[in-house]
Design a protein around this motif. Structure first.
Motif, PDB file in Angstrom:
ATOM      1  N   THR A   1       0.857  -1.178   0.000  1.00  0.00           N
ATOM      2  CA  THR A   1       0.000   0.000   0.000  1.00  0.00           C
ATOM      3  C   THR A   1       0.897   1.234   0.000  1.00  0.00           C
ATOM      4  O   THR A   1       1.820   1.347   0.817  1.00  0.00           O
ATOM      5  N   LEU A   2       0.637   2.174  -0.918  1.00  0.00           N
ATOM      6  CA  LEU A   2       1.519   3.319  -1.105  1.00  0.00           C
ATOM      7  C   LEU A   2       0.835   4.617  -0.680  1.00  0.00           C
ATOM      8  O   LEU A   2      -0.353   4.834  -0.954  1.00  0.00           O
ATOM      9  N   LYS A   3       1.613   5.454  -0.009  1.00  0.00           N
ATOM     10  CA  LYS A   3       1.182   6.803   0.351  1.00  0.00           C
ATOM     11  C   LYS A   3       2.298   7.770  -0.032  1.00  0.00           C
ATOM     12  O   LYS A   3       3.481   7.414  -0.005  1.00  0.00           O
ATOM     13  N   THR A   4       1.943   8.979  -0.357  1.00  0.00           N
ATOM     14  CA  THR A   4       2.969   9.974  -0.672  1.00  0.00           C
ATOM     15  C   THR A   4       2.497  11.372  -0.305  1.00  0.00           C
ATOM     16  O   THR A   4       1.282  11.661  -0.317  1.00  0.00           O
ATOM     17  N   ALA A   5       3.453  12.221   0.035  1.00  0.00           N
ATOM     18  CA  ALA A   5       3.174  13.622   0.363  1.00  0.00           C
ATOM     19  C   ALA A   5       4.481  14.388   0.288  1.00  0.00           C
ATOM     20  O   ALA A   5       5.575  13.802   0.280  1.00  0.00           O
ATOM     21  N   CYS A   6       4.398  15.702   0.228  1.00  0.00           N
ATOM     22  CA  CYS A   6       5.584  16.558   0.230  1.00  0.00           C
ATOM     23  C   CYS A   6       5.649  17.298   1.566  1.00  0.00           C
ATOM     24  O   CYS A   6       4.660  17.902   1.997  1.00  0.00           O
ATOM     25  N   PHE A   7       6.823  17.208   2.239  1.00  0.00           N
ATOM     26  CA  PHE A   7       6.995  17.880   3.527  1.00  0.00           C
ATOM     27  C   PHE A   7       8.290  18.678   3.525  1.00  0.00           C
ATOM     28  O   PHE A   7       9.248  18.346   2.813  1.00  0.00           O
ATOM     29  N   GLU A   8       8.325  19.697   4.356  1.00  0.00           N
ATOM     30  CA  GLU A   8       9.573  20.413   4.629  1.00  0.00           C
ATOM     31  C   GLU A   8      10.230  19.756   5.831  1.00  0.00           C
ATOM     32  O   GLU A   8       9.653  19.720   6.923  1.00  0.00           O
ATOM     33  N   ILE A   9      11.443  19.249   5.609  1.00  0.00           N
ATOM     34  CA  ILE A   9      12.196  18.593   6.679  1.00  0.00           C
ATOM     35  C   ILE A   9      13.020  19.650   7.408  1.00  0.00           C
ATOM     36  O   ILE A   9      13.830  20.359   6.799  1.00  0.00           O
ATOM     37  N   GLN A  10      12.815  19.756   8.705  1.00  0.00           N
ATOM     38  CA  GLN A  10      13.517  20.761   9.501  1.00  0.00           C
ATOM     39  C   GLN A  10      14.906  20.256   9.919  1.00  0.00           C
ATOM     40  O   GLN A  10      15.104  19.058  10.147  1.00  0.00           O
ATOM     41  N   PRO A  11      15.881  21.139  10.046  1.00  0.00           N
ATOM     42  CA  PRO A  11      17.205  20.735  10.525  1.00  0.00           C
ATOM     43  C   PRO A  11      17.101  20.153  11.934  1.00  0.00           C
ATOM     44  O   PRO A  11      16.281  20.609  12.746  1.00  0.00           O
ATOM     45  N   PRO A  12      17.911  19.145  12.255  1.00  0.00           N
ATOM     46  CA  PRO A  12      17.881  18.537  13.598  1.00  0.00           C
ATOM     47  C   PRO A  12      18.245  19.545  14.680  1.00  0.00           C
ATOM     48  O   PRO A  12      19.105  20.410  14.483  1.00  0.00           O
ATOM     49  N   LEU A  13      17.608  19.427  15.808  1.00  0.00           N
ATOM     50  CA  LEU A  13      17.871  20.357  16.917  1.00  0.00           C
ATOM     51  C   LEU A  13      19.306  20.258  17.414  1.00  0.00           C
ATOM     52  O   LEU A  13      19.885  21.244  17.880  1.00  0.00           O
ATOM     53  N   HIS A  14      19.881  19.064  17.334  1.00  0.00           N
ATOM     54  CA  HIS A  14      21.220  18.869  17.896  1.00  0.00           C
ATOM     55  C   HIS A  14      22.331  19.166  16.895  1.00  0.00           C
ATOM     56  O   HIS A  14      23.517  19.034  17.230  1.00  0.00           O
ATOM     57  N   HIS A  15      21.993  19.532  15.651  1.00  0.00           N
ATOM     58  CA  HIS A  15      23.019  19.746  14.627  1.00  0.00           C
ATOM     59  C   HIS A  15      23.931  20.903  15.033  1.00  0.00           C
ATOM     60  O   HIS A  15      23.464  21.969  15.444  1.00  0.00           O
ATOM     61  N   LYS A  16      25.233  20.699  14.906  1.00  0.00           N
ATOM     62  CA  LYS A  16      26.218  21.684  15.346  1.00  0.00           C
ATOM     63  C   LYS A  16      26.108  23.003  14.580  1.00  0.00           C
ATOM     64  O   LYS A  16      26.467  24.053  15.098  1.00  0.00           O
ATOM     65  N   GLN A  17      25.595  22.959  13.337  1.00  0.00           N
ATOM     66  CA  GLN A  17      25.494  24.175  12.533  1.00  0.00           C
ATOM     67  C   GLN A  17      24.034  24.472  12.183  1.00  0.00           C
ATOM     68  O   GLN A  17      23.731  24.967  11.103  1.00  0.00           O
TER      69      GLN A  17
END
Length: 474
Positions: free
Chosen positions: A252-268
Motif C-alpha cells: 500500500t503506497l502513500k505519498t506527500a511533500c513535507f519540509e524537513i527541519q534541521p535537527p535540533l542537535h546539529h552543530k550548525q
C-alpha cells in the motif's frame, strides 16, 4: 572467458606494461576459480608468487586498480539516460588472522578487520554496471566508544562523512547529462546528505529512519505520512536472500511533500534551512504468516507528479539489495575474508582486485535475466564455445565445447552460439541449479560454483583431446 579482463582493465595506468599484464592475468585467474585460494586459482607456484608480489608492490596503489574499473564503468554508464548509484557499508572480518597489521575493530568490538563503503552503479532495470567508489578504513582502538558522543561532533569528523564523500565522487565522475539517483538504506538518513548542494540531474532516494520535524500539524514525519491518504497498491517481486525465500508482496503506497527541519542537535543548525522532500510510505498490509512485513519510508528529491512516479521510486529502491548481493559475492563467492595477508594494505590491494571479479559475477547473473536473448559471446569467446581448426574447419575443444558436451551429453559442440540465458543456465547447472519450472533464473551462488566446475571440466577435456588436436594441426 578471459578477453573481458583485458578489456575491463585496458585503461590501467600502473607505470609499466608488465604490471598491467600481470593484473589482467590475476583477474583472469581469480574469475576462473572464484572462491578458491590464491594458489589454487593461480595454478602454478610462479603465478601464485607473482600475485602476492603484485599486492605487495610499493609502486601500485589500490586506487590504481579501482581507476581502471571505474573508467570502464563510466563507459557503460554513458549508454544510459538514467542510472542508480547505490551506497552501502560492510565489514571485512579478519579476526581469524589477528597477526595482520593495520586492522581495526568492527561493529562488534571483539572482532577486527576493515570497514568498506562501496558505491555500485546499476541500470534502471537492475543490471550492475560497476563500482564508482570504494572507501576502506580501519577503526583505531582509541576511537572505541566515541559513537556515544556523535551528537557533539560535526559530520566531517564522523564516519557518516563517507556517505557525502561517495555522493561527491558520484557527481564528479558521472557526466552531467546523465541523470543519477543515489540510493541508500537507513544509515544514509543524514541531514547533511539531504541538504547537500546537488548538481543538476542528481537526485536522492533514501530510506528514512529518523522521525524528523516537518511542517505538519502532527509535527513529526512518521505521524504525518501515516495520516496521508493511500494513493494506490503495488505488487512487487521480493528476491530471495539468506533470510527469506523469493515472494510477491502487495504494498500500500502513500505519498506527500513535507519540509524537513534541521535537527535540533546539529552543530550548525543556525546556518541550515529546511529541505522540501517528497515522502513515500510503502507498507505490506497482510503478509503471509511468519513473514516480516515490508515497511519502507522513503525520502526523495525526485519529482512525483502521479502514481506512476511513486511506483518508479519504490521499484528503484527495491534494487538497493543488489549492493548487498555484491558484498555477499565478494565475501562468500570470492572468499576474501579467508585471505591470510600480513598487512591491511595488502588486503586493500586484494580487495580492489576481487571487487572487479565480484562485480563481473553479479553482472553476469542479472545481464542474463534482463537481456537473455543476446548471444553468449559476452561470456564465452567464440573459440571457447566452438573453435575451428584453421586447416580442416573442424570444431576443436575449448571451455564452451566441454560445457555443451557435459550438459547435452554429446561430443559435438553446437554450430551456433547459445543465448546468454542458455549459457548462464548451463554454467549454473554445473553449480547445482536444477532449472525446474518453479526455480526461476539461477542466482549468483550457483553461477560461481558452476564457473569453478567449468574450469576443471575444460582443463580435463583439453588434456584428453590434446593428442587429437595435435594430429589435426599436423
Amino acid at each position: 572467458m578471459q578477453r573481458w579482463a583485458a578489456e575491463e582493465l585496458e585503461q590501467a595506468q600502473l607505470g609499466d606494461s608488465r604490471r598491467k599484464q600481470r593484473l589482467i592475468r590475476i583477474v583472469e585467474d581469480l574469475a576462473r576459480q572464484p572462491g578458491e585460494s590464491v594458489p589454487q586459482a593461480s595454478r602454478t607456484k610462479a603465478a601464485t608468487k607473482a600475485t602476492y608480489d603484485f599486492w605487495n608492490s610499493p609502486y601500485i596503489k589500490p586506487s590504481d586498480i579501482q581507476f581502471a574499473h571505474r573508467e570502464k564503468t563510466i563507459q557503460r554508464v554513458k549508454q544510459h539516460n538514467v542510472v542508480l548509484a547505490i551506497q552501502d557499508t560492510t565489514d571485512l572480518n579478519f579476526s581469524h588472522h589477528p597477526a595482520t597489521k593495520g586492522l581495526g575493530f568492527l561493529d562488534n568490538s571483539t572482532q577486527i578487520g576493515l570497514k568498506v563503503h562501496s558505491t555500485l552503479v546499476t541500470s534502471t532495470q537492475g543490471v550492475p554496471l560497476g563500482l564508482l567508489d570504494q572507501q576502506v578504513w580501519a577503526r583505531p582502538v582509541e576511537s572505541k566508544g566515541i559513537a556515544k558522543q556523535r551528537r557533539h561532533r560535526q559530520t566531517k569528523d564522523k564516519e557518516s562523512q563517507r556517505w557525502l564523500d561517495a555522493y561527491s565522487q558520484t557527481e564528479e565522475v558521472i557526466p552531467q547529462e546523465i541523470k543519477v539517483v543515489t540510493i541508500t538504506d537507513r544509515e544514509g538518513d543524514i541531514f547533511d546528505l539531504i541538504a547537500f548542494n546537488r548538481r543538476e540531474n542528481s537526485d536522492l532516494l533514501i530510506r528514512a529512519t529518523h522521525n524528523r520535524n516537518v511542517n505538519h500539524q502532527t509535527k513529526y514525519l512518521h505521524q504525518a505520512i501515516a495520516q496521508t491518504q493511500c494513493c494506490g497498491v503495488l505488487t512487487l517481486d521480493i528476491h530471495r536472500n539468506p533470510e527469506h525465500q523469493a515472494r510477491t508482496a502487495k504494498l500500500t503506497l502513500k505519498t506527500a511533500c513535507f519540509e524537513i527541519q534541521p535537527p535540533l542537535h546539529h552543530k550548525q543548525r543556525s546556518k541550515l534551512k529546511p529541505v522540501s522532500l517528497q515522502v513515500i510510505l510503502a507498507v505490506e498490509e497482510n503478509p503471509e504468516p511468519g513473514i516480516t512485513p515490508i515497511s519502507w519510508l522513503l525520502l526523495t528529491t525526485l519529482d512525483i507528479n502521479g502514481f506512476d512516479d511513486v511506483v518508479r521510486c519504490v521499484r528503484w529502491y527495491s534494487y538497493r539489495w543488489l549492493i548487498e548481493r555484491y558484498h555477499y559475492t565478494l565475501k562468500s563467492g570470492c572468499s576474501i575474508e579467508k585471505l591470510q595477508l600480513e598487512t591491511a594494505r595488502r588486503i586493500q590491494m586484494a580487495l580492489a582486485t576481487y571487487s572487479i571479479v565480484a562485480w563481473r559475477l553479479l553482472w553476469l547473473t542479472y545481464e542474463a535475466r534482463i537481456n537473455p536473448e543476446q548471444v553468449c559471446n559476452t561470456v564465452l569467446e567464440t573459440h571457447e564455445w566452438q573453435r575451428q581448426s584453421p586447416q580442416v574447419g573442424k570444431p576443436a575443444h575449448g571451455a564452451g565445447s566441454s560445457l555443451c558436451a557435459t550438459i547435452h551429453k554429446t561430443p559435438l559442440p553446437p554450430k551456433q552460439p547459445p543465448s546468454l540465458r542458455d549459457a548462464v543456465r548451463m554454467i549454473a547447472s554445473l553449480g547445482g541449479f536444477l532449472g525446474r519450472k518453479g526455480d526461476g533464473e539461477p542466482g549468483v551462488k550457483t553461477i560461481w560454483r558452476g564457473l569453478r566446475r567449468l574450469h576443471d571440466i575444460a582443463a580435463t577435456w583439453k588434456l584428453l583431446h590434446s593428442n587429437s588436436l595435435d594430429s589435426v594441426s599436423s
